[in-house]
Design a protein around this motif. Structure first.
Motif, short mmCIF file in Angstrom:
data_model
loop_
_atom_site.label_atom_id
_atom_site.label_comp_id
_atom_site.label_asym_id
_atom_site.label_seq_id
_atom_site.Cartn_x
_atom_site.Cartn_y
_atom_site.Cartn_z
N ALA A 37 -2.77 16.44 46.72
CA ALA A 37 -3.60 17.62 46.58
C ALA A 37 -5.04 17.32 46.99
CB ALA A 37 -3.55 18.13 45.14
N VAL A 38 -5.55 16.16 46.56
CA VAL A 38 -6.94 15.83 46.90
C VAL A 38 -7.10 15.64 48.41
CG1 VAL A 38 -8.62 13.96 46.80
CG2 VAL A 38 -7.67 14.88 44.70
N VAL A 39 -6.15 14.95 49.01
CA VAL A 39 -6.26 14.74 50.45
C VAL A 39 -6.25 16.08 51.19
CG1 VAL A 39 -5.05 13.84 52.47
CG2 VAL A 39 -5.30 12.43 50.45
N SER A 40 -5.33 16.97 50.80
CA SER A 40 -5.27 18.24 51.51
C SER A 40 -6.48 19.10 51.18
CB SER A 40 -3.97 18.97 51.22
OG SER A 40 -3.89 19.28 49.87
N GLY A 356 2.77 23.48 46.25
CA GLY A 356 2.54 24.74 45.55
C GLY A 356 1.05 24.94 45.28
N PHE A 357 0.42 23.87 44.90
CA PHE A 357 -1.01 23.92 44.57
C PHE A 357 -1.84 24.32 45.79
CE2 PHE A 357 -5.08 21.63 44.24
CZ PHE A 357 -5.56 22.19 43.08
N THR A 358 -1.56 23.71 46.93
CA THR A 358 -2.34 24.03 48.13
C THR A 358 -2.03 25.45 48.60
OG1 THR A 358 -0.67 22.93 49.46
CG2 THR A 358 -2.64 21.68 48.97
N SER A 370 -3.84 23.05 53.98
CA SER A 370 -2.49 22.75 54.46
C SER A 370 -2.14 21.36 53.96
CB SER A 370 -2.45 22.77 55.98
OG SER A 370 -3.27 21.74 56.47
N LEU A 371 -0.83 21.07 53.95
CA LEU A 371 -0.38 19.76 53.48
C LEU A 371 -0.26 18.83 54.68
CD1 LEU A 371 0.22 19.22 50.54
CD2 LEU A 371 2.62 19.52 51.01
N VAL A 376 1.95 13.38 53.05
CA VAL A 376 3.26 13.54 52.43
C VAL A 376 4.10 12.28 52.64
CG1 VAL A 376 5.43 14.81 52.56
CG2 VAL A 376 3.26 16.04 52.63
N ALA A 377 4.12 11.81 53.88
CA ALA A 377 4.91 10.61 54.18
C ALA A 377 4.37 9.42 53.40
CB ALA A 377 4.87 10.33 55.68
N ALA A 378 3.04 9.29 53.38
CA ALA A 378 2.43 8.16 52.68
C ALA A 378 2.75 8.24 51.19
CB ALA A 378 0.93 8.15 52.90
N ALA A 379 2.67 9.45 50.62
CA ALA A 379 2.94 9.62 49.19
C ALA A 379 4.37 9.22 48.86
CB ALA A 379 2.69 11.07 48.79
N PHE A 380 5.29 9.61 49.73
CA PHE A 380 6.70 9.28 49.48
C PHE A 380 6.90 7.76 49.53
CE2 PHE A 380 11.11 8.59 50.82
CZ PHE A 380 11.75 9.29 49.80
N LEU A 381 6.32 7.16 50.54
CA LEU A 381 6.46 5.71 50.67
C LEU A 381 5.82 4.98 49.49
CD1 LEU A 381 5.94 5.09 54.48
CD2 LEU A 381 8.04 4.99 53.14
N ILE A 382 4.63 5.45 49.10
CA ILE A 382 3.93 4.80 48.00
C ILE A 382 4.75 4.89 46.72
CG2 ILE A 382 1.94 5.02 46.45
CD1 ILE A 382 0.29 5.80 48.92
#
Lengths: 411, 260
Positions: A37-40, A356-358, A370-371, A376-382
């Motif tokens: 959320a912060v990044v977007s 949803g938040f964005t 926008s996301l 998203v990819a980084a978050a999933f990997l992390i």
């Protein structure tokens, strides 16, 4: 081969302990949520501010008492407070007369705190009251919705007329056409001659709570000590550096600054605004990323805890699997896969929440959220990596269980 | 130490001593298992030497604390001896590491436990195919072989039931199907009827008997004399040592009759 078994077991466990899994994952969910959320958010706001600044005019510079650097750094500001002098009316007149590169030279002064505006029974406080020159409209971000802006005649004669923002039109003159109505600013009477089209909010802060009056009159009411802000517009963006240089030289000559002296005024351009903005949001983003990292570690520890519990709970299962031929690495990968599946599920939930938040933020604000796919990819990997990392210890514990001891476990 | 063991003839194990090496599935020599217990050392096995040939049906009997469970665990490669040698199919397994032991358990040994030890959340089918998962068999082959094994123990119709939806006898049959899925050298049954009523016990013992007739080697651990009577030979363990090693009545009958 046994990996498929591991995934099947992991998903089955996740599904059969839905509530427990969810509670376990709260930390990861919140962490990934805030991260994405912060990044977007920062990206969206940056885009929006860039857009706003571009609309403000990439070919405009502003001469003020302090530079942006002075105003954002305490140490610099202490020096500047002693060194810098307010921009005076005389300097404005001089720049207007001698700055040949400038297409427009406008000046303004303003205050917001404790201003009181009244019109009949209605009143407003903390309105941004601005003294402006008639050519300010050319540099302003708003359009005239009704009536007219201040004319050169108004400026010359300091006629008590006011051009109001959309908020004032709504709150001071509800249901009435404000044009031609009168109002008082801190007790002084003015006639409304025009109304601006709404600008909307930036970060929940309305941009429509302003009233523009002739600059001379403003200085007569509030004093002449406040620094002016002089806006100069270059005929084209290409000429902006030349205009900036020329203006700096004129100001320095006017103030009799020697070669080695620092500027005793500030020049603010769209690019310096943008870079300051980037710096600010960079700090916010860094703080939030730090906070979400703490959540991530906490979330990881919670996962480790629940995996340790799972190993204890399923000691017997481990014994059975070992008796049937599972090697250490089979058991290790089974529990690693389970904790990775668990935490990446948290990551996915967090990403969905952030999405949803964005979407909500995009619907409620004019910000272009926008996301970013990369986030998203980084978050999933992390989130997966966190599960793997914090799953190592419990998985090793399971893998090292002695077959007979595990088989005898009373669970 | 390699190759077929030269067995010292322990009293009462004359049959084992004269057995040709190639026919011996399990051979132990002077097995010791010593547990540290509160500063003292307790020996659960004190020099056990036994030999079991292919397609034998042997019962290990002994009171609790005799060491029969420890012997069973060592033979099942779930535990390693402190001293002594153990050959399984001429392979010296007492020297193997964890992963190699896991492979032996997977390929050579089929376990049947008193408490069934089925995975509670897995279906009968999945429980049966589990050893094949660790053997690395492809999924299609796994399912096919597991279904076949379930058919052999008459549980094909129950293949998608979970253990808690099955009776005790059915659970033990699932466990037996699982034990046989990798075509092991030996079937180790540890009190297989301990949690079953007598009717179901008889069914399970009849099933084991059929498996023996089909050529399987069976090692049965029990403390019930009537269950041990199903076997052809009984090894009595007492205080960690082989007390007696003798044929049962069935075994004597079989010996008396000409082989095949």
């Amino acid at each position: 081969m046994a990996l498929r078994e591991a995934f099947a077991v992991a998903l089955d466990t996740l599904w059969s302990h839905k509530l427990r899994s969810f509670l376990t994952l709260l930390g990861i969910i919140i962490s990934i949520w805030t991260l994405v959320a912060v990044v977007s958010l920062v990206q969206g706001v940056n885009g929006y501010v860039a857009l706003k600044i571009a609309r403000l005019g990439s070919n405009v510079i502003s001469i003020q008492q302090y530079s942006l650097e002075d105003m954002t750094d305490q140490k610099l500001f202490r020096v500047a407070r002693v060194r810098n002098r307010p921009v005076s009316m005389r300097e404005f007149d001089y720049l207007r007369a001698h700055d040949r590169l400038a297409a427009q030279v406008a000046a303004s002064a303003g205050r917001t705190l404790n201003t009181i505006l009244k019109a009949g029974v209605h009143s407003m406080t903390d309105v941004s009251v601005r003294g402006v020159t008639s050519n300010s409209l050319a540099l302003a971000s708003f359009d005239v919705r009704a009536g007219r802006f201040l004319s050169p005649t108004d400026s010359r004669h300091d006629t008590p007329v006011a051009f109001i923002g959309a908020d004032l039109a709504h709150q001071l003159f509800p249901g009435v056409d404000p044009i031609g109505q009168s109002l008082t600013i801190d007790g002084h009477p003015f006639r409304v001659i025009g109304e601006a089209s709404p600008l909307g909010n930036v970060f929940g802060q309305s941009q429509d709570g302003f009233v523009d009056i002739p600059l001379g009159l403003y200085r007569a009411l509030y004093g002449t000590q406040d620094s002016l802000s002089v806006e100069l517009q270059a005929p084209s963006p290409a000429l902006l550096p030349a205009l900036t240089e020329e203006t700096r030289m004129l100001m320095r000559n006017l103030r009799h600054l020697r070669y080695q002296d620092a500027d005793t005024f500030g020049i603010i351009g769209a690019d310096s605004l943008m870079s300051l903005w980037r710096q600010l949001t960079g700090v916010i983003a860094a703080v939030m990323v730090g906070v979400s990292f703490v959540f991530l570690v906490v979330g990881g520890i919670v996962i480790m805890n629940i995996m340790l519990a799972a190993v204890t709970e399923r000691t017997r299962e481990v014994g059975i699997r070992k008796a049937l031929g599972a090697r250490r690495r089979d058991i290790l990968s089974q529990f690693l896969v389970e904790s990775a599946v668990l935490s990446s599920t948290g990551g996915v939930l967090g990403i969905l929440l952030a999405y949803g938040f964005t979407r909500l933020a995009a619907a409620l604000t004019p910000l272009p959220f926008s996301l970013p796919w990369l986030a998203v990819a980084a978050a999933f990997l992390i989130s997966t990596a966190v599960g793997l990392f914090f799953g190592i210890y419990p998985a090793q514990k399971a893998a090292r269980l002695e077959p007979i001891a595990a088989l005898r476990a009373e669970t | 130490m390699a190759g077929p063991p030269m067995l010292d003839a322990a009293p009462g194990s004359a049959a084992a001593a004269t057995a040709p090496g190639g026919d011996v599935v399990i051979a132990t020599r002077d097995l010791w298992k010593i547990y540290p217990m509160g500063g003292e050392e307790v020996a659960a096995l004190r020099g056990v030497s036994i030999a079991i040939r292919r397609n034998e049906y042997v019962a290990i009997m002994g009171p609790s604390g005799s060491g029969k469970s420890t012997l069973m665990n060592v033979i099942g490669c779930l535990d390693t001896p402190t001293r002594g040698q153990y050959w399984l199919n001429q392979q010296l397994v007492s020297e193997l590491d964890d992963d190699e032991l896991a492979r032996i358990r997977n390929h050579e040994i089929g376990f049947v436990f008193q408490t069934f030890n089925l995975l509670a959340r897995a279906t009968a089918l999945h429980n049966v195919e589990l050893p094949l998962v660790y053997a690395g068999a492809p999924a299609a082959e796994r399912t096919q072989r597991a279904l076949e094994a379930l058919r052999k123990v008459d549980l094909f119709d129950r293949r998608l039931h979970r253990p808690n939806e099955l009776s005790g006898g059915q659970r033990q049959r699932v466990a037996i199907a699982r034990a046989l899925i990798n075509d092991p050298s030996i079937l180790l049954a540890d009190e297989p009827t301990g949690n079953l009523d007598s009717t179901t016990s008889n069914e399970i013992m009849a099933l084991l008997d059929r498996l023996w007739q089909q050529g399987n080697t069976i090692l049965l651990v029990t403390h019930e004399a009537d269950i041990a009577e199903y076997a052809h030979r009984v090894i009595h363990i007492r205080d960690g040592q082989v007390a007696r090693d003798e044929p049962t009545r069935r075994g004597r009958q079989a010996q008396g009759a000409p082989a095949q």
